[in-house]
Design an enzyme around this catalytic site. Sequence first.
Site, PDB file in Angstrom:
ATOM      1  N   PHE A 165       0.830  -1.204   0.000  1.00 23.02           N
ATOM      2  CA  PHE A 165       0.000   0.000   0.000  1.00 23.02           C
ATOM      3  C   PHE A 165       0.863   1.252   0.000  1.00 23.02           C
ATOM      4  O   PHE A 165       1.901   1.298   0.671  1.00 23.02           O
ATOM      5  CB  PHE A 165      -0.858   0.072   1.277  1.00 23.02           C
ATOM      6  CG  PHE A 165      -1.964  -0.930   1.344  1.00 23.02           C
ATOM      7  CD1 PHE A 165      -3.156  -0.718   0.669  1.00 23.02           C
ATOM      8  CD2 PHE A 165      -1.824  -2.079   2.104  1.00 23.02           C
ATOM      9  CE1 PHE A 165      -4.183  -1.623   0.748  1.00 23.02           C
ATOM     10  CE2 PHE A 165      -2.846  -2.998   2.191  1.00 23.02           C
ATOM     11  CZ  PHE A 165      -4.027  -2.776   1.515  1.00 23.02           C
ATOM     12  N   ASP A 166       0.418   2.273  -0.712  1.00 21.21           N
ATOM     13  CA  ASP A 166       0.903   3.628  -0.454  1.00 21.21           C
ATOM     14  C   ASP A 166       0.197   4.110   0.808  1.00 21.21           C
ATOM     15  O   ASP A 166      -0.903   3.643   1.123  1.00 21.21           O
ATOM     16  CB  ASP A 166       0.565   4.537  -1.641  1.00 21.21           C
ATOM     17  CG  ASP A 166       0.958   5.971  -1.392  1.00 21.21           C
ATOM     18  OD1 ASP A 166       2.043   6.197  -0.823  1.00 21.21           O
ATOM     19  OD2 ASP A 166       0.182   6.868  -1.737  1.00 21.21           O
ATOM     20  N   LYS A 167       0.809   5.003   1.536  1.00 18.24           N
ATOM     21  CA  LYS A 167       0.183   5.473   2.773  1.00 18.24           C
ATOM     22  C   LYS A 167      -0.730   6.668   2.529  1.00 18.24           C
ATOM     23  O   LYS A 167      -1.947   6.581   2.687  1.00 18.24           O
ATOM     24  CB  LYS A 167       1.243   5.844   3.826  1.00 18.24           C
ATOM     25  CG  LYS A 167       0.610   6.347   5.151  1.00 18.24           C
ATOM     26  CD  LYS A 167       1.660   6.660   6.197  1.00 18.24           C
ATOM     27  CE  LYS A 167       2.311   8.001   5.936  1.00 18.24           C
ATOM     28  NZ  LYS A 167       1.379   9.130   6.183  1.00 18.24           N
TER      29      LYS A 167
END
Length: 503
Positions: A341-343
């Site tokens: 995931f990107d944050k």
Amino acid sequence: MSKEHSHEHAFEEMSCGTGCCCSGGSCGTEGAIRPVPAVLGIALFAAALVAGGDTWFGLAAYAGAYLLIGWDVLKTAFIGLRHGRAMDENFLMSIASLGAMFLGDYSEAVGVMLFYRVGEYLQERAVGSSRRSVRELMKLRPDAVHVREDGAVRDVPPSDVKPGTLIEVRAGERIPLDGVIVGGRSVLDTSAMTGESLPVEAGEGTAVMAGYINGQGVLYVRTDRDWKHSALARVQELVEAASGNKSRMEGRLSRFSRIYTPLVIAIAVLVFLCYPFVTGGSWGDGLFRALVLLVISCPCALVLSVPLGFFAGIGRAARNGILVKGSSYLDALRKVKTVVFDKTGTLTEGAFAVDEVLPCAGVSPESLLYWAAHAESAASHPLGRSIVKAYGGALFPERVADMVEVTGGGVSARVEGRSVLAGKKAFLKDAGVAVDDLEERGATIYVAMDGVLLGRLRMSDQVKSGAALAVRELRDLGVNRLVMLTGDSSSAGREVGDRLGLD
């Protein structure tokens, strides 16, 4: 045509999206479905069903409905026949439906064409949704660059700016090209390119990328790449290239269609030619059975269902703010065991809020927020606006005077005649305030009044409400490793990862 212009043109012309349902990659019809003929065709079809096919009106209504609904398919089949590309599902749809008309099965002929066109309409809707998401990315491309030459500023297209050019970036503008700051100071919103949720301080010597947003003041940047080699242009180019990728399943279907269509036609011809000799029936019966074979063997359900499933998935993802770059990537998700995931903006909101109010002894939380919010009431920094929002009470601007905002440090102001400081630990230490050395988590703002520390405000990027549920559901689906990749600080990353139970 320049490369970037051709990119934009390609996006406008992508009528098939990430993959076509046709053999050889040709579209099923020429252009988008036209609503007026389709609506008129459906109305005539309904009237024909009521009137029946044994009346002149009914026959005329069926014929009109068939032409209005199926004209684009017939036209595409005819064009393909002229250019030697007859063996696709458009040709099979055409001869099958014309055969049904010849057999007197008017409602079946119009119905199969109608279902085919409805499928194409749903496909266009789904693909259009994905295209709009991609166009949003293209909008990041600047229209003009402020170039400084001989003390004057003129606006030129990004493609005309050479490396080594001095450009001007004003407050609120997106930096148009990669380069290095040679003048000015600011805080930059880099979240679109790096995922960093906290604004980044920038000054002379700081390297910047196209796509960063200048938070305040004027920056002077010396470019070190032209537009087509900038980070933002590369992102756009990669998305465009990926959006045309077919899934492996769609490639198989296209190859299948090229084999299946001529095979079915050949079998139908054999049925027509052999039926009278094998069964002793008439040539008319042979033609009837050959046409029935063509009608029932039309592969539109198979050839449409898989691409339409991908288009629907891509469109649904786009409506939820997720850009899937091609159906091949959607297909690959079936075998995914690790998700990264990107944050910022994915697991989190991308906006800071006050998590903890930590007053010193003898100071109430309400009092700490009151002094901090008034000191920050006119500040432009996002953290200052978060403090004002957390306070939530009425502000009294007339009680605030001499407010000074120090880029990358904090603010100083006189509130009700008292000297109030709010900012980073180093900012308060430079002003002679004794500050504790406790470990910081996320973004921490220290507040002091008349040289005495009042307390700290801890802020963090807020986790989205559905993030924890998404993590649990992915584990239930068999994803055994969940990872977060972020350009944010390690402490902020750890805090979000621990809260969501990521690996």
